[in-house]
Design a protein around this motif. Structure first.
Motif, PDB file in Angstrom:
ATOM      1  N   GLU A 164       0.833  -1.208   0.000  1.00 16.23           N
ATOM      2  CA  GLU A 164       0.000   0.000   0.000  1.00 16.23           C
ATOM      3  C   GLU A 164       0.875   1.269   0.000  1.00 16.23           C
ATOM      4  O   GLU A 164       0.670   2.183  -0.788  1.00 16.23           O
ATOM      5  N   LEU A 165       1.883   1.273   0.881  1.00 12.52           N
ATOM      6  CA  LEU A 165       2.785   2.430   0.982  1.00 12.52           C
ATOM      7  C   LEU A 165       3.537   2.662  -0.323  1.00 12.52           C
ATOM      8  O   LEU A 165       3.663   3.793  -0.799  1.00 12.52           O
ATOM      9  N   SER A 167       2.727   1.566  -3.302  1.00 17.46           N
ATOM     10  CA  SER A 167       1.804   1.868  -4.398  1.00 17.46           C
ATOM     11  C   SER A 167       1.472   3.359  -4.428  1.00 17.46           C
ATOM     12  O   SER A 167       1.407   3.969  -5.495  1.00 17.46           O
ATOM     13  N   GLN A 168       1.274   3.925  -3.230  1.00 20.34           N
ATOM     14  CA  GLN A 168       0.993   5.364  -3.154  1.00 20.34           C
ATOM     15  C   GLN A 168       2.109   6.166  -3.796  1.00 20.34           C
ATOM     16  O   GLN A 168       1.876   7.119  -4.527  1.00 20.34           O
ATOM     17  N   LEU A 169       3.332   5.737  -3.508  1.00 23.38           N
ATOM     18  CA  LEU A 169       4.502   6.436  -4.022  1.00 23.38           C
ATOM     19  C   LEU A 169       4.643   6.218  -5.529  1.00 23.38           C
ATOM     20  O   LEU A 169       5.002   7.133  -6.277  1.00 23.38           O
ATOM     21  N   GLY A 171       2.293   5.575  -7.556  1.00 22.47           N
ATOM     22  CA  GLY A 171       1.161   6.110  -8.296  1.00 22.47           C
ATOM     23  C   GLY A 171       0.408   5.043  -9.074  1.00 22.47           C
ATOM     24  O   GLY A 171      -0.381   5.338  -9.960  1.00 22.47           O
ATOM     25  N   LYS A 172       0.700   3.806  -8.771  1.00 30.40           N
ATOM     26  CA  LYS A 172      -0.048   2.690  -9.363  1.00 30.40           C
ATOM     27  C   LYS A 172      -0.022   1.514  -8.407  1.00 30.40           C
ATOM     28  O   LYS A 172       0.822   1.450  -7.515  1.00 30.40           O
ATOM     29  N   LYS A 173      -0.962   0.611  -8.611  1.00 31.90           N
ATOM     30  CA  LYS A 173      -1.079  -0.518  -7.691  1.00 31.90           C
ATOM     31  C   LYS A 173       0.058  -1.515  -7.919  1.00 31.90           C
ATOM     32  O   LYS A 173       0.216  -2.047  -9.028  1.00 31.90           O
TER      33      LYS A 173
END
Lengths: 469, 230
Positions: A164-165, A167-169, A171-173
């Protein structure tokens, strides 16, 4: 330092985190099994521990001499040494250097001392991109959390949370398999390593005889931190000294084995200066910051041996309290038995008085310490200090006083038992356990349950069985 | 702001004595390593090294003579699909005829040569598929290789590319760290230590994600040691 929310609240929060509890069991079991295996393979583990203890004691006894020798040799090797009496002085030196170098990116290999002095915060306030590069440190940096373990700072995080962390960075899953997550970190941090103006590492051992700093990692991030940046800063606690290379052998033989169960960590870097004339890579400047920050206070006390610590983290891995609450609940940079002691001694027992009490005094930490620190004895001593300084809750002091009066008077004691039972009966749950005690008992039951006194006291039973009074 | 003298004075003061200089390590009668492992150079050590390296996910080869060296290299480079490679300008590597083999295999190479273009070399090393180095010592107990870096022996060469290949002479194999630190101490006394000495034990790894082993975090994911005998 930061100690909000209160210890009880931190513990409560930790105990509610089921993922973390599961992770802690796994971490402890894996590290313990690994270490136990290495102890068996070595065959004469205790001899190594005894020698390490002798070496560490010798170093502390002669610390001024060895620091003088070490720093003189670092300077001879072309390094700059800064002696920082406090964390603030270390921060000022490092931030000044960052300003001087017009630093935009600052890469860091894992340094517990930098956690101790909250260096990142100071650098970030200057608008510097501070990148923790140890995978675990990187994860908790993104999560804005303190380290949960001396060796594995993010071992309490699940792969879902990590994914999750990242992915946020990104910008995609990102998928949550280990190779994907690892690749993402390699790709994200590589350019930072290559572009950073300053690289910082901690110091596992400082070898006085040659003015060398030994840094160990498994990932290679300490190496990376010294390849491209123009300046390399070493931040070390002043007690990291070993006199010579023979002593290094002893400490280095113990450290990875006790920490993770590895016979040797992957990278052991020996840094003995800035890059030399013919070198293509490496830093032009080498700064060694030697930090006191409360350590010298410990030197003249009965707790001196706590400075033997080589930060292997074994005491955390054998601790039943750590197993339940994890590292963050301690609230200090260092956690577990060693953390409970260091918090009180490096900082202030008034602030950290709860930590020595969060201990079963089982002695597993002492038994498994790599350098023979009597951790459980120190914890007990700190409790005594806390009580003597009047730092324990008023109600507990009253209750203890009452117990001591009653216990020295058999008639009074017996009467107390009878009254106690009748008062407490109404408060017990169906299992005969009191979760919320009245009056002076309330402080006790805040942390632990209290059993309902038995129907028949031991003394009654003894009399009926015809035992002698 | 404390000066060095104030800093050290405070330590002496806390220790309850005058400042001290010239401390020496006591002469210990026995050492914990006295009875560990057998002497250098024998097959037991080679076997131990191999086992330890493979347990870490590294690969171990033995080669004697030019033909075997070439075969082993070819096997590794093909398996790893290496197209570009950087190696140290280390006489021991040059003596193996490395330039010739690599050329034959059609691999783009750079030699880590202080006389070359430094920026270009660094960029190349960062992009290269593999790096080849020559170890100064091998530690049998832990499958560790020791490098005295500096000048034509770059720290980038063994660290930046994802594939890491080390040659090691059988006669440079020692039982454990104990002999390696003695070597270091001796070198320090004779010629001084280079700015960067490193011990490498297998591929770069981490257990930071749920204690699950991940390989090649920042350093190489593949580690090969080719033991040269003789």
């Amino acid at each position: 330092m930061a100690h909000e929310p209160a210890f009880q609240e931190r513990v409560k929060k930790a105990l509610q985190n089921e993922n973390m509890k599961k992770a802690l069991r796994n971490v402890q079991a894996t590290f313990r099994n690994g270490r136990d295996r290495q102890v068996e393979i070595m065959g004469n583990w205790d001899e190594w521990v005894d020698r390490a203890k002798e070496i560490r004691a010798h170093v502390l006894e002669n610390l001024d001499s060895y620091l003088d020798q070490f720093s003189t040799n670092v300077e001879k090797n072309g390094g700059k040494v800064f002696f920082a009496a406090t964390g603030q002085e270390a921060i000022e030196y490092i931030t000044n250097l960052a300003r001087e170098k017009n630093c935009k990116t600052f890469v860091k290999s894992k340094s517990m001392v930098s956690e101790e002095i909250h260096l990142n915060h100071a650098l970030e306030e200057m608008g510097i991109d501070v990148a923790e590069t140890d995978l675990g440190e990187y994860i908790i940096q993104l999560a804005h959390e303190p380290p949960a373990h001396i060796v594995g700072p993010a071992l309490h995080k699940t792969r879902e949370e990590i994914s999750e962390l990242f992915s946020q960075l990104a910008g995609k899953k990102l998928s949550k398999d280990t190779p994907t997550l690892t690749r993402f970190v390699r790709k994200t941090l590589r350019p930072k390593f290559l572009n950073a103006e300053i690289g910082m590492t901690g110091c596992n051992f400082a070898v006085a005889s040659t003015g060398s700093v030994v840094v160990v990692t498994n990932e290679g991030n300490a190496d990376m931190s010294t390849i491209s940046p123009k300046a390399h800063i070493v931040l070390m606690g002043m007690e990291r000294i070993v006199p010579d290379w023979k002593s290094l052998d002893v400490c280095q033989t113990l450290l990875p084995r006790a920490a993770t169960g590895q016979a040797m960590n992957v990278y052991t870097n020996v840094i003995s200066g800035p890059k030399q004339a013919a070198d293509i890579d490496g830093p032009e400047e080498w700064h060694v910051v030697i930090l006191d920050n409360g350590r010298s206070n410990i030197l003249g006390t009965k707790y001196r041996e706590v400075l033997h610590c080589i930060r292997c983290g074994a005491c955390l891995n054998y601790c039943p309290t750590y197993r339940q609450i994890g590292g963050q609940a301690y609230g200090f940079a260092y956690s577990g038995p060693i953390g409970a002691i260091l918090a009180c001694l490096l900082d202030d027992i008034k602030v950290w008085k709860d930590l020595p009490f969060a201990c079963t005094l089982c002695g597993a930490c002492t038994e498994n310490c790599s350098v023979g620190i009597p951790l459980d004895q120190f914890i007990l001593q700190l409790r005594v200090e806390a009580v003597q300084k009047g730092l324990t809750p008023w109600s507990e002091r009253v209750a203890m006083k009452a117990f001591s009066t009653a216990a020295s008077n058999p008639g009074l004691y017996e009467l107390g038992l009878k009254i106690g039972r009748s008062v407490l009966r109404g408060r017990a749950n169906q299992d005969g356990v009191i979760e919320k005690g009245p009056g002076p008992l309330a402080a006790w039951t805040q942390h632990k349950d209290f059993p309902l006194p038995a129907e028949q006291s031991f003394r009654d039973w003894w009399r009926k069985e015809g035992g002698n009074q | 702001m404390a000066t060095k003298e104030q800093f050290l004075d405070r330590i002496a003061n806390r220790l309850g004595r005058e400042r001290r200089t010239g401390a020496r390590v006591p002469e210990w009668k026995n050492n914990p390593w006295d009875n560990l492992r057998d002497g250098p150079g024998n097959e037991g050590q080679v076997e131990l090294f191999r086992k330890s390296l493979e347990a870490l996910g590294g690969r171990f080869y033995q080669a004697s003579g030019a033909e075997e060296i070439k075969e082993v290299l070819k096997e590794i480079l093909e398996k790893e699909q290496v197209k570009s490679l950087v190696y140290n300008k280390d006489q021991r590597l040059l003596d193996l005829g490395l330039a010739h083999y690599l050329d034959e295999m059609g691999i783009e190479t750079r030699v880590w040569d202080p006389a070359g273009n430094h920026e270009e070399l660094k960029t190349f090393a960062e992009q290269a598929d593999a790096g080849i180095v020559f170890a100064d010592l091998g530690l049998a107990e832990t499958a560790t290789v020791l490098f005295y870096n500096g000048g034509p022996k770059g720290r980038s060469v063994s660290l930046l590319p994802p594939v890491f290949i080390t040659f090691l002479r059988k006669r440079d194999m020692v039982p454990r760290l104990t002999q390696a630190v003695a070597h270091l101490e001796e070198r320090a006394q004779k010629e001084g230590l280079p700015a960067y000495t490193n011990f490498v034990t297998g591929p770069s790894r981490s257990g930071d994600i749920e204690m699950d082993l991940s390989i090649g975090v920042h350093g190489p994911a593949s580690a090969y040691v080719i033991l040269l005998d003789p």
